[in-house]
Design a protein around this motif. Structure first.
Motif, PDB file in Angstrom:
ATOM      1  N   MET A   1       0.839  -1.197   0.000  1.00  0.00           N
ATOM      2  CA  MET A   1       0.000   0.000   0.000  1.00  0.00           C
ATOM      3  C   MET A   1       0.877   1.252   0.000  1.00  0.00           C
ATOM      4  O   MET A   1       1.748   1.400   0.857  1.00  0.00           O
ATOM      5  CB  MET A   1      -0.908   0.015   1.230  1.00  0.00           C
ATOM      6  N   ALA A   2       0.678   2.119  -0.970  1.00  0.00           N
ATOM      7  CA  ALA A   2       1.474   3.350  -1.043  1.00  0.00           C
ATOM      8  C   ALA A   2       1.127   4.268   0.131  1.00  0.00           C
ATOM      9  O   ALA A   2      -0.014   4.308   0.600  1.00  0.00           O
ATOM     10  CB  ALA A   2       1.221   4.066  -2.358  1.00  0.00           C
ATOM     11  N   ARG A   3       2.131   4.988   0.585  1.00  0.00           N
ATOM     12  CA  ARG A   3       1.924   5.902   1.710  1.00  0.00           C
ATOM     13  C   ARG A   3       1.326   7.219   1.221  1.00  0.00           C
ATOM     14  O   ARG A   3       1.619   7.678   0.122  1.00  0.00           O
ATOM     15  CB  ARG A   3       3.248   6.133   2.436  1.00  0.00           C
ATOM     16  N   THR A   4       0.525   7.822   2.073  1.00  0.00           N
ATOM     17  CA  THR A   4      -0.215   9.028   1.701  1.00  0.00           C
ATOM     18  C   THR A   4       0.290  10.289   2.386  1.00  0.00           C
ATOM     19  O   THR A   4      -0.034  11.392   1.958  1.00  0.00           O
ATOM     20  CB  THR A   4      -1.703   8.858   2.046  1.00  0.00           C
ATOM     21  N   HIS A   5       1.092  10.145   3.458  1.00  0.00           N
ATOM     22  CA  HIS A   5       1.501  11.289   4.268  1.00  0.00           C
ATOM     23  C   HIS A   5       3.000  11.237   4.539  1.00  0.00           C
ATOM     24  O   HIS A   5       3.525  10.192   4.946  1.00  0.00           O
ATOM     25  CB  HIS A   5       0.746  11.300   5.597  1.00  0.00           C
ATOM     26  N   LEU A   6       3.672  12.373   4.322  1.00  0.00           N
ATOM     27  CA  LEU A   6       5.115  12.482   4.525  1.00  0.00           C
ATOM     28  C   LEU A   6       5.425  13.692   5.393  1.00  0.00           C
ATOM     29  O   LEU A   6       5.049  14.822   5.068  1.00  0.00           O
ATOM     30  CB  LEU A   6       5.834  12.599   3.181  1.00  0.00           C
ATOM     31  N   LEU A   7       6.125  13.442   6.489  1.00  0.00           N
ATOM     32  CA  LEU A   7       6.572  14.491   7.408  1.00  0.00           C
ATOM     33  C   LEU A   7       8.074  14.633   7.266  1.00  0.00           C
ATOM     34  O   LEU A   7       8.799  13.636   7.269  1.00  0.00           O
ATOM     35  CB  LEU A   7       6.212  14.088   8.844  1.00  0.00           C
ATOM     36  N   TYR A   8       8.563  15.873   7.130  1.00  0.00           N
ATOM     37  CA  TYR A   8      10.006  16.133   7.058  1.00  0.00           C
ATOM     38  C   TYR A   8      10.400  16.985   8.264  1.00  0.00           C
ATOM     39  O   TYR A   8       9.809  18.049   8.498  1.00  0.00           O
ATOM     40  CB  TYR A   8      10.384  16.858   5.758  1.00  0.00           C
ATOM     41  N   LEU A   9      11.415  16.549   8.994  1.00  0.00           N
ATOM     42  CA  LEU A   9      11.886  17.260  10.179  1.00  0.00           C
ATOM     43  C   LEU A   9      13.335  17.702   9.968  1.00  0.00           C
ATOM     44  O   LEU A   9      14.223  16.882   9.770  1.00  0.00           O
ATOM     45  CB  LEU A   9      11.782  16.350  11.406  1.00  0.00           C
ATOM     46  N   HIS A  10      13.550  19.011  10.009  1.00  0.00           N
ATOM     47  CA  HIS A  10      14.883  19.581   9.767  1.00  0.00           C
ATOM     48  C   HIS A  10      15.751  19.491  11.015  1.00  0.00           C
ATOM     49  O   HIS A  10      15.297  19.121  12.102  1.00  0.00           O
ATOM     50  CB  HIS A  10      14.758  21.029   9.292  1.00  0.00           C
ATOM     51  N   GLY A  11      17.001  19.856  10.853  1.00  0.00           N
ATOM     52  CA  GLY A  11      17.964  19.735  11.936  1.00  0.00           C
ATOM     53  C   GLY A  11      18.111  20.986  12.778  1.00  0.00           C
ATOM     54  O   GLY A  11      17.416  21.996  12.596  1.00  0.00           O
ATOM     55  N   PHE A  12      19.061  20.936  13.705  1.00  0.00           N
ATOM     56  CA  PHE A  12      19.361  22.035  14.624  1.00  0.00           C
ATOM     57  C   PHE A  12      19.824  23.260  13.835  1.00  0.00           C
ATOM     58  O   PHE A  12      20.656  23.149  12.946  1.00  0.00           O
ATOM     59  CB  PHE A  12      20.455  21.575  15.598  1.00  0.00           C
ATOM     60  N   ARG A  13      19.255  24.405  14.140  1.00  0.00           N
ATOM     61  CA  ARG A  13      19.547  25.676  13.486  1.00  0.00           C
ATOM     62  C   ARG A  13      19.081  25.713  12.023  1.00  0.00           C
ATOM     63  O   ARG A  13      19.319  26.685  11.322  1.00  0.00           O
ATOM     64  CB  ARG A  13      21.049  26.025  13.538  1.00  0.00           C
ATOM     65  N   SER A  14      18.435  24.655  11.566  1.00  0.00           N
ATOM     66  CA  SER A  14      18.005  24.607  10.181  1.00  0.00           C
ATOM     67  C   SER A  14      16.551  25.046  10.053  1.00  0.00           C
ATOM     68  O   SER A  14      15.973  25.616  10.982  1.00  0.00           O
ATOM     69  CB  SER A  14      18.212  23.185   9.627  1.00  0.00           C
ATOM     70  N   SER A  15      15.950  24.759   8.899  1.00  0.00           N
ATOM     71  CA  SER A  15      14.600  25.248   8.637  1.00  0.00           C
ATOM     72  C   SER A  15      14.009  24.516   7.437  1.00  0.00           C
ATOM     73  O   SER A  15      14.715  23.761   6.751  1.00  0.00           O
ATOM     74  CB  SER A  15      14.629  26.752   8.340  1.00  0.00           C
ATOM     75  N   ALA A  29       5.503  17.601  -4.660  1.00  0.00           N
ATOM     76  CA  ALA A  29       4.537  18.442  -5.365  1.00  0.00           C
ATOM     77  C   ALA A  29       4.397  18.041  -6.828  1.00  0.00           C
ATOM     78  O   ALA A  29       3.281  18.066  -7.378  1.00  0.00           O
ATOM     79  CB  ALA A  29       4.942  19.909  -5.258  1.00  0.00           C
ATOM     80  N   THR A  30       5.500  17.663  -7.467  1.00  0.00           N
ATOM     81  CA  THR A  30       5.449  17.365  -8.895  1.00  0.00           C
ATOM     82  C   THR A  30       5.136  15.902  -9.191  1.00  0.00           C
ATOM     83  O   THR A  30       4.424  15.598 -10.146  1.00  0.00           O
ATOM     84  CB  THR A  30       6.782  17.727  -9.587  1.00  0.00           C
ATOM     85  N   ARG A  31       5.640  14.983  -8.347  1.00  0.00           N
ATOM     86  CA  ARG A  31       5.489  13.553  -8.633  1.00  0.00           C
ATOM     87  C   ARG A  31       4.373  12.881  -7.840  1.00  0.00           C
ATOM     88  O   ARG A  31       3.893  11.823  -8.230  1.00  0.00           O
ATOM     89  CB  ARG A  31       6.796  12.820  -8.341  1.00  0.00           C
ATOM     90  N   HIS A  32       4.013  13.462  -6.704  1.00  0.00           N
ATOM     91  CA  HIS A  32       3.027  12.823  -5.821  1.00  0.00           C
ATOM     92  C   HIS A  32       2.006  13.857  -5.335  1.00  0.00           C
ATOM     93  O   HIS A  32       1.875  14.090  -4.123  1.00  0.00           O
ATOM     94  CB  HIS A  32       3.729  12.164  -4.626  1.00  0.00           C
ATOM     95  N   PRO A  33       1.282  14.480  -6.252  1.00  0.00           N
ATOM     96  CA  PRO A  33       0.377  15.564  -5.862  1.00  0.00           C
ATOM     97  C   PRO A  33      -0.755  15.127  -4.935  1.00  0.00           C
ATOM     98  O   PRO A  33      -1.346  15.970  -4.247  1.00  0.00           O
ATOM     99  CB  PRO A  33      -0.172  16.070  -7.199  1.00  0.00           C
ATOM    100  N   ASP A  34      -1.035  13.835  -4.878  1.00  0.00           N
ATOM    101  CA  ASP A  34      -2.098  13.358  -3.994  1.00  0.00           C
ATOM    102  C   ASP A  34      -1.614  13.099  -2.571  1.00  0.00           C
ATOM    103  O   ASP A  34      -2.422  12.816  -1.678  1.00  0.00           O
ATOM    104  CB  ASP A  34      -2.717  12.073  -4.550  1.00  0.00           C
ATOM    105  N   ALA A  35      -0.306  13.184  -2.367  1.00  0.00           N
ATOM    106  CA  ALA A  35       0.248  12.940  -1.031  1.00  0.00           C
ATOM    107  C   ALA A  35       0.220  14.231  -0.208  1.00  0.00           C
ATOM    108  O   ALA A  35       0.291  15.340  -0.737  1.00  0.00           O
ATOM    109  CB  ALA A  35       1.676  12.421  -1.139  1.00  0.00           C
ATOM    110  N   VAL A  36       0.128  14.062   1.103  1.00  0.00           N
ATOM    111  CA  VAL A  36       0.197  15.185   2.043  1.00  0.00           C
ATOM    112  C   VAL A  36       1.654  15.325   2.497  1.00  0.00           C
ATOM    113  O   VAL A  36       2.259  14.345   2.951  1.00  0.00           O
ATOM    114  CB  VAL A  36      -0.716  14.945   3.256  1.00  0.00           C
ATOM    115  N   PHE A  37       2.204  16.540   2.373  1.00  0.00           N
ATOM    116  CA  PHE A  37       3.582  16.804   2.794  1.00  0.00           C
ATOM    117  C   PHE A  37       3.581  17.958   3.779  1.00  0.00           C
ATOM    118  O   PHE A  37       2.919  18.974   3.568  1.00  0.00           O
ATOM    119  CB  PHE A  37       4.465  17.168   1.594  1.00  0.00           C
ATOM    120  N   TRP A  38       4.347  17.806   4.870  1.00  0.00           N
ATOM    121  CA  TRP A  38       4.455  18.884   5.852  1.00  0.00           C
ATOM    122  C   TRP A  38       5.874  18.933   6.381  1.00  0.00           C
ATOM    123  O   TRP A  38       6.430  17.919   6.812  1.00  0.00           O
ATOM    124  CB  TRP A  38       3.475  18.662   7.007  1.00  0.00           C
ATOM    125  N   CYS A  39       6.462  20.117   6.340  1.00  0.00           N
ATOM    126  CA  CYS A  39       7.776  20.368   6.920  1.00  0.00           C
ATOM    127  C   CYS A  39       7.662  21.602   7.801  1.00  0.00           C
ATOM    128  O   CYS A  39       7.803  22.733   7.326  1.00  0.00           O
ATOM    129  CB  CYS A  39       8.823  20.579   5.824  1.00  0.00           C
TER     130      CYS A  39
END
Length: 196
Positions: A1-15, A29-39
């Motif tokens: 089953m393909a995943r629908t949600h992706l969370l990205y967590l940056h590092g110390f002092r990063s953004s 955004a370009t390859r998986h427009p149906d997925a939810v992305f949050w950073c």
């Protein structure tokens, strides 16, 4: 089953403006427009950072439908999130013991991508980091570890020892920022296995 949600967590002092975060965002955004992305922009307090994340993903599905990517300190956080949610994780030069490593950074710091922005890394944050340590627990889901032997800030050997059950990609040379991330992105996104 393909995943629908992706969370990205940056590092110390990063953004969210880090090269890796922007590349992942653009790819989704370009390859998986149906997925939810949050950073999210993470606050300096580890407790506040994980409270922000927990609130933001509260309505997300658990387990197989979600994956988290974490870079450096974000990798440490990603392991905690994966443990809470039973999901897969991608660990990019992850911090293994940030309570030890960040003790020397207590005090005023500058944001990496906006040097005019300053924040205080407080002594109490060290205990907050310790409270998030999930070492000793087995992996909550599939793990991909990318560790650069040339990391100038963190020891790749500690990363490899910390994640023995992960699919491990150990890179000769390289650096902490993973400057060759464009070459690694296809493998990272294949592991994430997003919808679309």
């Amino acid at each position: 089953m393909a995943r629908t949600h992706l969370l990205y967590l940056h590092g110390f002092r990063s953004s969210p403006q880090s090269m890796k975060a922007r590349m992942v965002a653009a790819h989704v955004a370009t390859r998986h427009p149906d997925a939810v992305f949050w950073c999210p922009q993470l606050p300096p307090s580890p407790r506040a950072a994980m409270a922000l994340v927990a609130e933001g993903i509260a309505a997300w599905p658990d387990g197989a439908a979600m994956v988290v990517i974490g870079s450096s300190l974000g990798g440490y956080y990603a392991s905690w999130v994966a443990h809470q949610r039973g999901c897969a994780s991608v660990l990019l030069n992850p911090a293994v013991d940030p309570a030890r490593d960040l003790a020397r950074y207590i005090g005023e710091q500058t944001a990496w991508h906006s040097p005019e922005e300053r924040f205080f890394f407080r002594a109490e944050y060290i205990d907050e980091l310790r409270a998030l340590d999930v070492r000793g627990h087995g992996p909550a889901g599939p793990q991909l570890l990318i560790a650069a032997q040339g990391d100038e800030l963190l020891d790749w050997r500690e990363m490899v020892a910390r994640y023995p059950e992960a699919r491990q990609l150990v890179l000769p040379g390289g650096d902490h920022a993973l400057s060759n991330f464009p070459e690694l992105l296809p493998q990272v996104m294949a592991f994430c296995d997003l919808v679309g």
